[in-house]
Design an enzyme around this catalytic site. Structure first.
Site, PDB file in Angstrom:
ATOM      1  N   SER A 251      37.755   6.873  21.736  1.00  0.00           N
ATOM      2  CA  SER A 251      37.218   5.422  22.343  1.00  0.00           C
ATOM      3  C   SER A 251      37.932   4.324  21.462  1.00  0.00           C
ATOM      4  CB  SER A 251      35.815   5.071  22.422  1.00  0.00           C
ATOM      5  OG  SER A 251      35.436   4.924  21.039  1.00  0.00           O
ATOM      6  N   LYS A 252      38.023   3.220  22.309  1.00  0.00           N
ATOM      7  CA  LYS A 252      38.813   1.946  21.489  1.00  0.00           C
ATOM      8  C   LYS A 252      38.002   1.638  20.166  1.00  0.00           C
ATOM      9  CE  LYS A 252      39.620  -0.904  24.616  1.00  0.00           C
ATOM     10  NZ  LYS A 252      39.362  -2.399  25.252  1.00  0.00           N
ATOM     11  N   ARG A 253      36.765   1.788  20.253  1.00  0.00           N
ATOM     12  CA  ARG A 253      35.884   1.393  18.889  1.00  0.00           C
ATOM     13  C   ARG A 253      36.215   2.357  18.062  1.00  0.00           C
ATOM     14  NH1 ARG A 253      30.235   1.841  19.371  1.00  0.00           N
ATOM     15  NH2 ARG A 253      30.606   3.005  21.232  1.00  0.00           N
TER      16      ARG A 253
END
Ligand code: GLU
Length: 477
Positions: A251-253
């Protein structure tokens, strides 16, 4: 193989990372390897999740990777428009057809009633799904709608079961009792994903739906819709989820940047495409480095492994270095130009042999080249001469090297290296240690580009100046 019509159907809810674009790549490779068509469709019917600017970013990411679509936004095609918010009439008409044939029904249940229903189901340890209260009272619902009560259209899930031959997973089977009567048309008249997706896949003549594993539970609903419309369903291939090296969903996070960040960090699109292809696909050999053209020649969606794929940023970096090494001189010069803006193409060309093997990323070039073009001196506080080299040897080496370059020795840097090696070894100092004196004097650091090659680029005059400045930094013997 018969040409396949496939689509990548992102929702504009943010920038795309390598895991999401891998789905686009598998669609692209399927189209190109079968002489088919790659369609880009923007699924923007969920206005609540819309992130302004993300559509532009998605298009830019696909273009940077070289995944050019044959039909879609900014290209057009026979089934335009390719943006769902411009196609809402089509979905409304389709919902009408389903209502007429019994494949769907109106529902006026309020959010409060639905929440109470779900709470009761949870308390009774039952799966939460719509209890079909409105299905049996359509006349009342019609009256309520006429009086202005907000209503949605729900899919009437059939009885029995359903299965399909997934191209990646083999047979997948669901009992329809497990499936909820999902909303197809919201009270604002906008379709949900299920309705718009199926209507468009049919209207756009999609033959193969290649999408992420997370959509598997939607496929039974979609197959029920195809059956209710009496449409031929496409084939389905659900590609495996992509995990990070920590085995958690990418994920981007959690360290999976927007793909355009790779561009800004000096990755080659071919290397990113190569790394994405290996997320679930393998050639069946030990070979791992492929150009996009080689991938087109080899790719088959049927060879994708259903097990979760792991994206390892270190593998991406290694592949990037390998792709950089494979570039022709002209292509590498072109690729380096934005990273070395103060150098001419001719200057970069002379550096290419030095840089080629030393660049995991193009953005590493600037740091390697900086000492060749900037002001350089032995750094303050550095051990000078470095450990293993006595002051007298360092002095002799610097003096001799300065005299040699002034005398034209850079015409043959290999011969110069051999003479200086002999000089220091006669004094019992290892050449590897002694040459750190030259690195510090000429490149300002104990390591870097091969120092004798670097000297040629720096030029005799600057080299001599740097060597003499370094002499002045030596302590008195
Ligand atoms: N709009 C969906 C998404 O964002 C498309 C899923 C599909 O390919 O059917 O992933």
């Amino acid at each position: 193989m018969t040409p396949r019509r496939v689509r990548f159907a992102p929702s504009p809810t943010g920038a795309l990372h390598i895991g999401s674009l891998r789905t686009a790549l598998f669609n692209f490779l399927t189209a190109r390897s079968t002489g088919g068509t790659f369609i880009l469709r923007i699924e923007d019917t969920d206005q609540g999740r819309y992130v302004p600017g993300s559509e532009t970013q998605i298009l830019a990411s696909l273009r940077w990777l070289g995944l050019q679509w044959d039909e879609g936004p900014e290209v057009d095609g026979p089934y335009a428009p390719y943006v769902q918010s411009l196609r809402t009439e089509l979905y409304r008409a389709a919902a009408e057809r389903l209502l007429a044939s019994g494949g769907a029904y109106w529902c006026t249940c309020t959010p409060e009633r639905l929440e109470a229903m779900r709470a009761a189901q949870r308390a009774a340890k039952q799966p939460t799904r719509y209890d079909r209260r409105c299905f049996g009272r359509q006349d009342e619902v019609d009256a309520e709608r006429a009086a202005g009560v907000p209503a949605v259209v729900r899919q009437r899930i059939p009885d029995g079961s359903v299965s399909w031959q997934d191209l990646i997973r083999g047979e997948v089977r669901y009992r329809y009792t497990e499936i909820d009567d999902s909303v197809l048309l919201k009270s604002d008249g906008f379709p949900t994903y299920h309705l718009a997706n199926v209507v468009d896949d049919h209207e756009m003549r999609i033959t193969h739906v290649i999408r992420a594993e997370e959509w598997i539970p939607s496929t039974p609903k979609h197959l029920a819709l195809y059956a209710a419309f009496v449409w031929e369903p496409p084939a389905f291939a659900h590609v495996p989820v992509v995990l990070g090296p920590d085995k958690l969903k990418l994920s981007k996070r959690r360290g999976a940047p927007d793909v355009l960040t790779y561009r800004d960090q000096g990755f080659l699109p071919a290397a990113v495409v190569n790394a994405m292809a290996l997320l679930g696909w393998s050639s069946g050999t030990t070979e791992e480095v492929f150009t996009p053209e080689e991938l087109i020649g080899r790719f088959e969606i049927e060879r994708v492994n259903p097990a979760p794929a792991i994206h390892d940023p270190k593998r991406l970096e290694a592949l990037n270095g390998l792709h950089i090494r494979r570039l022709s001189e002209a292509d590498l010069v072109e690729a380096l130009r934005p990273w070395l803006p103060t150098l001419s193409a001719e200057q970069i060309a002379t550096l290419v042999p030095l840089l080629r093997e030393r660049l995991p990323r193009l953005d590493d070039a600037a740091a390697l080249v900086a000492p060749l073009v900037g002001d350089v001196s032995v750094p303050e506080g550095a051990d000078f001469p470095p450990r293993g080299v006595d002051v007298e040897t360092a002095r002799l080496l610097l003096e001799r090297c300065a005299a040699e370059v002034e005398g034209g020795a850079l015409d043959d840097p290999t011969a110069l290296r051999l003479r200086l090696t002999a000089l220091v070894e006669e004094r019992g100092v290892k050449a590897r240690d002694a040459f750190r004196v030259l690195y510090l004097a000429l490149l300002g650091a104990p390591a870097g580009l091969p120092v004798f090659d670097a000297m040629v680029f720096i030029g005799a005059e600057s080299c001599a100046a740097r060597l003499r400045a370094a002499l002045a930094r030596l302590p008195a013997a």
